[in-house]
Every structure is written in structure tokens, then in C-alpha cells.
Design an enzyme around this catalytic site. Sequence first.
Site, PDB file in Angstrom:
ATOM      1  N   VAL A 101       7.910   2.932   6.585  1.00 33.44           N
ATOM      2  CA  VAL A 101       7.879   3.746   7.432  1.00 33.44           C
ATOM      3  C   VAL A 101       8.026   5.042   6.935  1.00 33.44           C
ATOM      4  O   VAL A 101       7.979   5.444   6.053  1.00 33.44           O
ATOM      5  CB  VAL A 101       9.189   3.566   8.389  1.00 33.44           C
ATOM      6  CG1 VAL A 101       9.313   4.518   9.339  1.00 33.44           C
ATOM      7  CG2 VAL A 101       9.238   2.414   9.102  1.00 33.44           C
ATOM      8  N   LYS A 122       7.307  -0.604  12.279  1.00 31.70           N
ATOM      9  CA  LYS A 122       8.257   0.070  11.981  1.00 31.70           C
ATOM     10  C   LYS A 122       9.219   0.745  12.489  1.00 31.70           C
ATOM     11  O   LYS A 122      10.262   1.040  12.050  1.00 31.70           O
ATOM     12  CB  LYS A 122       6.551   1.334  12.131  1.00 31.70           C
ATOM     13  CG  LYS A 122       5.549   1.761  10.132  1.00 31.70           C
ATOM     14  CD  LYS A 122       4.963   2.667  10.596  1.00 31.70           C
ATOM     15  CE  LYS A 122       4.259   2.679   9.353  1.00 31.70           C
ATOM     16  NZ  LYS A 122       2.815   3.102   9.810  1.00 31.70           N
TER      17      LYS A 122
HETATM   18  N1  HSE Z   1      -1.574   2.312   8.427  1.00 31.94           N
HETATM   19  C1  HSE Z   1      -0.767   3.100   8.133  1.00 31.94           C
HETATM   20  C2  HSE Z   1      -1.083   4.672   8.997  1.00 31.94           C
HETATM   21  C3  HSE Z   1      -0.465   3.086   6.774  1.00 31.94           C
HETATM   22  O1  HSE Z   1      -1.701   4.650   9.516  1.00 31.94           O
HETATM   23  O2  HSE Z   1       0.296   5.191   9.554  1.00 31.94           O
HETATM   24  C4  HSE Z   1       0.589   3.972   6.624  1.00 31.94           C
HETATM   25  O3  HSE Z   1       2.050   2.341   6.914  1.00 31.94           O
END
Ligand code: HSE
Length: 431
Positions: free
Chosen positions: A132, A205
Site C-alpha cells: 500500500v 489496498k
Molecule cells: N499500480 C499501482 C499504482 C502501483 O498505480 O498505485 C503501486 O501499488
Amino acid sequence: MNKINVGLIGYGVVGSGVVKLLKQREEYLQNKFNAQFFIKTLADRSIHKKDTRGLGRTLLTKDYRKVLEDPEIDVVVELMGGLHPAKEIMIEALKRGKHVVTANKAVIAAAGKELFQLAKKHNAHLYFESCVGAGTPMINIITDGLAGNKFSALYGIINGTCNFILTAMTKNKMSFGQALAEAQKRGFAESNPTLDINGMDSTHKLAILISLAFGKFIHVKDIYTEGITQISHDDIEHAEKLNLTIKLLAIAKKVNRKIEARVHPTLISKDHPLASINNVYNALYLEARPMGDILLSGEGAGQMAAASGVLSDLIHLASNWKGDTSLLSNIYSEVKNLGIRPIGQVKTKYYLRFMASDKPGTLSKLAGVLGRYKIGINSVTQKAHSGKSTVPVIILTDDAPERLFRLALQKIDQLSIVKSKPVAIRMENLN
Ligand code: HSE
């Protein structure tokens, strides 16, 4: 000196960042933490296509079993992503008494409880700071920095890709597609960027944050999720005029032994600190007692930000090398009798926008529908007569239960004076 053998699985953007960082910090880690990390094996499905210069004595393989089956490997760093086989790899590593460090939010969201039970049973540790906010210590602030606090609500901007896109659309008038392409180019997006823009990455998350802040193991399907694909420049511009800004917020509240959990584009006042979190920055705003409200912000995606979180996990592990339990595994336990508030019962304010006929009686018809569902109107904006037959109407409502609002929305959509599909965006009154 603790000599720690690492097996790294997954050599993509984050994996190669971790290798770079461990090399850069080699001496520092030895001097400061008495720890020497050696990447004994590196497994990646396409290892033959990767730049592995500088990996010296490391065994390079396509087969992750070479990591699991090596009794000399102490820590498995899992950075391959995806639910399977990453979950099975972590299970087997823990069963073999290996410590696990991961950035895999899908697995921790789905199986964190099971993995922590296994870790305890086999006297192994499991760390996941980069799940996260990448290296922004969002896990650590809940479990360590604010240890002993109770939380009543949390608001997160926890997808760097979406925040980057919304900022680019708002500040640089970029199109959605251009902004997404740029986020991909900069290494922010997932290998499947659908997970970013449909909100699911934030949902994974949020499930992790809820388990830590409230002790509730929530299934991701119980978190109402909407992504940002429907957000248009029109809404961004109307919001600006109302002193509001649109953010993809992950929201969780605990009220009367029920957890409310949702991820959706949200209008917030431009005066709130979360409104100033832009680009790839993530933020976590916590209502904590006795601490009070607190905001943590930092880069939430990208190679070195994520590598920073993994490094911090490895250092925590090294600092607790002979310990039989960690603060994290104590915290990862379930609070009994906490329910989930279904989205239909959640109350929020709404922004509602559509094109309507520019003729007398239009507003009273709209007010009539909202009134029938007991939805109060906070303000209405309708452009003065412009000579065109339709005009944009923007209504801000008072707090209304989602279930009633959806019914009213259906009715409004059916009115003959309404000439475009109504757009509804939830608003959040943050203190
Ligand atoms: N793809 C995710 C984002 C990467 O853009 O936050 C980090 O977890």
C-alpha cells in the site's frame, strides 16, 4: 554480522529496483544494521530476456522452485504479482520456515489471514510494506507509528496511476488515454492497467488497511468499487467552479460495530489537504484516537518508491532476525462481531449533472423527483438561457441513502426533459 540469503522471485520493474538498491546500500546496511543481504537465487519466467548484469554469483533461473527448495535461502522476496502462483509460493515458503517479503496486494488482501497464521505456526515473518502506497509507510504508520491508537475512519488516495491521470486531466487538460499511457511509461501502472483504472487495485489496498486499522478481514467483493473511466473533463471543470476536486478515494469508516468500505471517484473541497495530493503521490488520512487526525503522503508507485518499501521490510526483518514474533503478526488478528454496512445503506451527498431542456418547469420536475425520495437539494446550477435548447444542470444534494438516490436517479433518467445520461459523483465532507 547477519548473513541473509535472499531468493528473489520476479524481476520486473520493482524486482530490478530492489537489486539496484541492495547494491547501492550494501556497505550502509552492513555498518548500520549488521546485515548482509545476498541474492542467492533470482527466478523470473522470462529471465533470458532480462538485463542481469551485475548479479555476479546469483543463480538465475526460470524456475521459482529453485528458491523454495533451497534450504539455505532464508527470505523469499516475492515480486512477481498476480494471485497465482504467488499465493502458493508464499504458502510454501512459510511452511518451509522461510520469511516472506512481498509487494503483492492482491494476495495479502485475499489471503493475509491465512498467511499470518502460517507465519506464526512456522515461526517465520511476513512483511508487506510496499503493498500500500509503495514505500510510503502506510502499513507501518498503522501498525507501529500509531500502535495503540483506535481508528474511526480512513481516507486514502492509494492508486498512483489514477491520481496521476486525474491530475493530468485537471491541470494539463490531458485526455484520459494520454495520461494513462504516460503513467504506464513511468512504471506506475500494473502490468494489467485495468486493475488501476477500474479501482480494484485501490480495493485490494483498502482491504489490507481495514484489516490492520479495524481488525476486520473483509472480502474485496464487500467493498463497493467504481473506477475513474467515467470521469470527464466536463465534470472536472464544473467541480473546479464549485471549489471542489475529484479524487479516487478509498474510504473506510467504523460506526456502531459496522464497517463501511468503498472506493469511488469522490468530490472533496479544494481546501482539504487531500485535495493537494497530486500526480503519483498517495496519501492516507486517518482519524485516530488519542492521536487525532493525521495525514501521511508520499510517492505511491514507481520503481524506487516500491523498492524502498521492500528494503525497509528487509531491514525490519534483519533487526528482528532471531525474534520469534513481530509487531505485525500480533496486530494481524481479527476483531469479533464487526459487520459490514451494505452500500445501499451508506449515506453521502451527491453531485448530479445532466443536460436538460431549457424551458420553464424543468427544475420543479427535478425537485419533485428528488423530494419524492426524501433527497434534499443543497444547490442547483443551471446556465442562464443561452439560445440553445438544452443546458447543463448541476445539482448538489444533501446526505441521502445510496438506495434511495439510485431509485431517484433512475426516475430522473426517464424524465423527458432530461436529455443526457445523468452523471452522479459522490461527495465527501471531510473536516
Ligand atoms: N499500480 C499501482 C499504482 C502501483 O498505480 O498505485 C503501486 O501499488
